[in-house]
Design an enzyme around this catalytic site. Sequence first.
Site, mmCIF file in Angstrom:
data_model
loop_
_atom_site.group_PDB
_atom_site.id
_atom_site.type_symbol
_atom_site.label_atom_id
_atom_site.label_comp_id
_atom_site.label_asym_id
_atom_site.label_seq_id
_atom_site.Cartn_x
_atom_site.Cartn_y
_atom_site.Cartn_z
ATOM 1 N N LEU A 100 0.807 -1.283 0.054
ATOM 2 C CA LEU A 100 -0.107 -0.013 0.176
ATOM 3 C C LEU A 100 0.823 1.139 -0.121
ATOM 4 O O LEU A 100 2.038 1.207 0.541
ATOM 5 C CB LEU A 100 -1.034 0.055 1.313
ATOM 6 N N ASP A 101 0.465 2.506 -0.595
ATOM 7 C CA ASP A 101 1.399 3.504 -0.780
ATOM 8 C C ASP A 101 1.503 4.084 0.634
ATOM 9 O O ASP A 101 0.844 3.950 1.885
ATOM 10 C CB ASP A 101 0.677 4.665 -1.651
ATOM 11 N N TYR A 102 2.567 4.895 0.837
ATOM 12 C CA TYR A 102 2.733 5.466 2.004
ATOM 13 C C TYR A 102 1.583 6.321 2.754
ATOM 14 O O TYR A 102 1.160 6.074 4.063
ATOM 15 C CB TYR A 102 3.881 6.691 1.897
#
Length: 237
Positions: A100-102
Amino acid sequence: MERLQKVIAASGYTSRRKAEELIKAGKVYVNGELVTELGTKVSGNDDIVVNGVHLEKEEYVYFLLNKPRSVICSVSDEHNRVTVTDLISTNKRIYPVGRLDYDTTGLIILTNDGELANILMHPSNGVPKKYVAKLNKCLAINDLKTLEKGVMVDGVLCKPTRVKIKKNDTDKDYSIVEITITEGRNHIVKRVFKELGYLVDKLSRVSYGFLDISKMKSGDYRELSIKEVKKLYDYKY
Ligand code: URA
């Protein structure tokens, strides 16, 4: 499946380099058979004997985390930012299944079971992942229709299995959209909306297959039950 030398090193028996030497020297048996090939892949269920010593089989662990924002989906970070593995208390070498993105929140599975991780990430197994995205403007009806038919991203069609507008705030001009997709390309939800001319201001993964995080607070985690793990294995096509 992991490379034999990596599994030997991970067991703590010796370093990876020494493990490679031992394999080449004919000192390693897998399930009773001599293995001298360095690239050989093994799983945690294989019986590995090095220099006459049985390696302890790795005990698998499985966690479900509700990832907060500003946490990196990796096992370490060169800038010392908090990673998903920092949030889970275990002595096992777990890693996230996919990314998952930051700035994305929500459901992520962590495990040391490479076989299950591969099953879940393989596109042919089509595990549905549901996201809730807040867009920077209201989603137009014709764009919704396009989205339902599928959007080309880098020459490959991304066709959501379900799209649902949860909210259309015409005063503040934004939409909240629930989108379910089975593929796992990096930043795929943001890229799909970008193709249509929208930015995703907030993104959360709310479910992964039959698992969801509706009852978990941000940063909470729990172990999966054996029943849940078996059900995840059933995604194998
Ligand atoms: N799609 C994205 O754009 N970002 C994520 O973190 C997950 C899916």
